[in-house]
Design an enzyme around this catalytic site. Structure first.
Site, mmCIF file in Angstrom:
data_model
loop_
_atom_site.group_PDB
_atom_site.id
_atom_site.type_symbol
_atom_site.label_atom_id
_atom_site.label_comp_id
_atom_site.label_asym_id
_atom_site.label_seq_id
_atom_site.Cartn_x
_atom_site.Cartn_y
_atom_site.Cartn_z
ATOM 1 N N GLY A 1 -4.739 -10.607 -0.346
ATOM 2 C CA GLY A 1 -4.955 -11.823 0.448
ATOM 3 C C GLY A 1 -6.442 -12.042 0.676
ATOM 4 O O GLY A 1 -7.183 -11.087 0.847
ATOM 5 N N VAL B 1 -23.417 -7.532 -2.435
ATOM 6 C CA VAL B 1 -23.277 -6.620 -3.591
ATOM 7 C C VAL B 1 -24.202 -7.098 -4.714
ATOM 8 O O VAL B 1 -24.945 -6.298 -5.309
ATOM 9 C CB VAL B 1 -21.806 -6.573 -4.097
ATOM 10 N N ARG C 1 -2.654 -11.213 -6.695
ATOM 11 C CA ARG C 1 -1.842 -10.001 -6.633
ATOM 12 C C ARG C 1 -1.401 -9.780 -8.072
ATOM 13 O O ARG C 1 -0.998 -10.729 -8.742
ATOM 14 C CB ARG C 1 -0.656 -10.209 -5.711
ATOM 15 N N ASP D 1 -5.205 -2.656 1.918
ATOM 16 C CA ASP D 1 -4.689 -1.325 1.591
ATOM 17 C C ASP D 1 -4.239 -1.220 0.126
ATOM 18 O O ASP D 1 -4.610 -0.282 -0.582
ATOM 19 C CB ASP D 1 -3.511 -1.012 2.539
ATOM 20 N N THR E 1 -9.591 -7.686 4.616
ATOM 21 C CA THR E 1 -8.261 -8.196 4.988
ATOM 22 C C THR E 1 -8.297 -8.649 6.445
ATOM 23 O O THR E 1 -8.974 -8.014 7.262
ATOM 24 C CB THR E 1 -7.160 -7.127 4.790
ATOM 25 N N ASP F 1 -5.844 -8.460 8.420
ATOM 26 C CA ASP F 1 -4.798 -7.745 9.164
ATOM 27 C C ASP F 1 -5.259 -6.553 10.018
ATOM 28 O O ASP F 1 -4.522 -6.079 10.855
ATOM 29 C CB ASP F 1 -3.720 -7.237 8.194
ATOM 30 N N ASP G 1 -5.423 -3.549 9.088
ATOM 31 C CA ASP G 1 -4.440 -2.480 8.870
ATOM 32 C C ASP G 1 -4.963 -1.347 7.998
ATOM 33 O O ASP G 1 -4.180 -0.557 7.475
ATOM 34 C CB ASP G 1 -3.142 -3.060 8.286
ATOM 35 N N ARG H 1 2.455 -8.181 9.609
ATOM 36 C CA ARG H 1 3.830 -7.722 9.333
ATOM 37 C C ARG H 1 4.054 -6.309 9.856
ATOM 38 O O ARG H 1 5.054 -6.028 10.473
ATOM 39 C CB ARG H 1 4.130 -7.781 7.835
HETATM 40 P P1 ATP Z 1 -3.686 -7.956 2.100
HETATM 41 O O1 ATP Z 1 -2.943 -6.927 2.897
HETATM 42 O O2 ATP Z 1 -4.832 -8.539 2.838
HETATM 43 O O3 ATP Z 1 -2.841 -8.992 1.462
HETATM 44 P P2 ATP Z 1 -3.792 -6.004 -0.045
HETATM 45 O O4 ATP Z 1 -4.919 -5.536 -0.871
HETATM 46 O O5 ATP Z 1 -3.099 -4.955 0.777
HETATM 47 O O6 ATP Z 1 -4.373 -7.178 0.852
HETATM 48 P P3 ATP Z 1 -1.603 -6.147 -1.923
HETATM 49 O O7 ATP Z 1 -0.855 -7.330 -2.422
HETATM 50 O O8 ATP Z 1 -0.861 -5.036 -1.288
HETATM 51 O O9 ATP Z 1 -2.722 -6.762 -0.956
HETATM 52 O O10 ATP Z 1 -2.433 -5.502 -3.143
HETATM 53 C C1 ATP Z 1 -3.223 -6.286 -3.998
HETATM 54 C C2 ATP Z 1 -3.075 -5.810 -5.415
HETATM 55 O O11 ATP Z 1 -3.534 -4.441 -5.519
HETATM 56 C C3 ATP Z 1 -1.655 -5.770 -5.946
HETATM 57 O O12 ATP Z 1 -1.228 -7.011 -6.430
HETATM 58 C C4 ATP Z 1 -1.744 -4.731 -7.056
HETATM 59 O O13 ATP Z 1 -2.276 -5.310 -8.220
HETATM 60 C C5 ATP Z 1 -2.763 -3.751 -6.499
HETATM 61 N N1 ATP Z 1 -2.064 -2.600 -5.879
HETATM 62 C C6 ATP Z 1 -1.403 -2.567 -4.697
HETATM 63 N N2 ATP Z 1 -0.871 -1.356 -4.451
HETATM 64 C C7 ATP Z 1 -1.176 -0.584 -5.530
HETATM 65 C C8 ATP Z 1 -0.900 0.766 -5.908
HETATM 66 N N3 ATP Z 1 -0.216 1.596 -5.103
HETATM 67 N N4 ATP Z 1 -1.368 1.188 -7.105
HETATM 68 C C9 ATP Z 1 -2.053 0.377 -7.906
HETATM 69 N N5 ATP Z 1 -2.357 -0.905 -7.601
HETATM 70 C C10 ATP Z 1 -1.938 -1.382 -6.448
#
Ligand code: ATP
Length: 323
Positions: free
Chosen positions: A11, A23, A72, A103, A125, A127, A129, A171
């Site tokens: 997100g 960066v 994603r 995460d 993020t 959140d 979290d 969530r």
């Molecule tokens: P937010 O919580 O703000 O939405 P996030 O980074 O937690 O951000 P996710 O949709 O969980 O959002 O993860 C983003 C992308 O990271 C996923 O679409 C996937 O490509 C990759 N990803 C997530 N978990 C894993 C994992 N355990 N191993 C490898 N890649 C991962």
């Protein structure tokens, strides 16, 4: 190492652009080539990389969203595609990567780290979290947006002697709800970390009304038990007071980042580049964040295992202040 990459994933959150800017500019200052990767891991797999110069990140510091776009990636969850992503980076000669995301994104970064890429994870993020850091990039802006909404809703709900349920994002982590309820003077807050007690929420509304309160604001994190529409209906039924629901949804993701988010994004990014430019670091991949006001770098795998305790004292203070 003379080439690094940067991507945003998951997100979007306000402050991601500030991080990209730092960066790129700190990287160039350190003598590195900086490559921007579009659409997170999905764009990496599709080879969507371009070299960034100082001017490519001009005029973005104050803008929400991410100029690199985000995604994603389902594919990237599979080992063979992660191998392919690591190969893609090797093809471009990129040995270091700054991953800005939540995460899941940082867990993806850890997978790349295990394939020989030096990864710096930045907590991007809304959140809040990621528990190794006190705050994530975008959280402060999201809570500020919720506070603005509370003020506006309070004006109208006190004119109509009305109760308003405001559903906010979160969530599994109730921090947006918790901080917004405390700083916005809500009557009650519902968060996933605490048991839901609808009768208590109703009792507080009635007690407040008996004391002459003109309105009640209830903040509900999206991850709590009873769905928002049902909760709103139950509150109206049990208190006999007109009750409305406002779902803030994606509003919370947008907007110009606050001072805190710009500072956090910029300082974390500068730290990431500093570490990537240094040769021979013992622990190669890191997660960067802020703890007690200091920018810190932790070993990436260990950082993702940290579990911070729920701030129960803030939750209890909301109840004391709204009596
Ligand atoms: P937010 O919580 O703000 O939405 P996030 O980074 O937690 O951000 P996710 O949709 O969980 O959002 O993860 C983003 C992308 O990271 C996923 O679409 C996937 O490509 C990759 N990803 C997530 N978990 C894993 C994992 N355990 N191993 C490898 N890649 C991962």
């Amino acid at each position: 190492m003379n080439k690094i990459g940067v991507l945003t994933s998951g997100g979007d959150s306000p402050g991601m652009n500030a991080a990209i800017r730092a960066v790129v500019r700190c990287g160039i200052e350190a003598g590195l080539e900086v490559w921007g990767i579009e659409r997170g891991y999905e764009g990496l797999l599709d080879g969507e990389l371009r070299q960034m110069d100082r001017s490519s990140v001009g005029d973005i510091l104050h803008r929400g969203g991410t100029i690199l776009k985000t995604a994603r990636s389902e594919r990237f969850m599979e080992a063979r595609w992660i191998d392919k992503a690591a190969e893609m980076l090797a093809t471009f000669g990129i040995g270091g990567l700054v991953v800005i995301g939540g995460d899941g994104s940082l867990r993806g970064g850890l997978e790349l780290a295990q394939r020989g890429i030096r990864v710096m994870g930045l907590p991007g993020t809304i959140d809040n979290d990621l528990h190794y850091t006190d705050f994530t990039i975008g959280f402060d802006t999201a809570v500020s947006t919720v506070l603005e909404a509370i003020s506006k809703i309070r004006d109208t709900s006190s004119s109509h002697d009305r109760t308003t349920v405001i559903e906010v994002m979160g969530r599994r982590c109730g921090d947006i709800a918790l901080y917004a309820a405390l700083a916005g003077g809500a009557e009650s807050v519902l968060v996933p970390e605490m048991p839901e007690d609808i009768n208590m929420v109703c009792r507080k509304i009635i007690e407040g009304s008996n004391r002459g309160k003109l309105h009640s604001i209830i903040i509900k994190a999206e991850g709590t038990g009873t769905p928002a529409t049902e909760l709103t209906r139950l509150i109206e039924e049990r208190t006999g007071k007109e009750t409305r629901l406002v779902v803030l949804s994606y509003l919370q993701r947008g907007g110009s980042p606050t001072l805190n988010d710009r500072m956090l994004a910029t300082l974390c990014a500068a730290k990431a580049v500093e570490l990537l430019a240094e040769e021979g670091q013992e622990a190669e991949s890191k997660a960067i964040g802020i703890v007690d006001g200091h920018i810190m770098a932790y070993e990436l795998g260990a950082a993702l295992e940290v579990k911070r305790a729920f701030r129960r004292e803030l939750y209890e203070l909301i109840n004391v202040l709204s009596k």
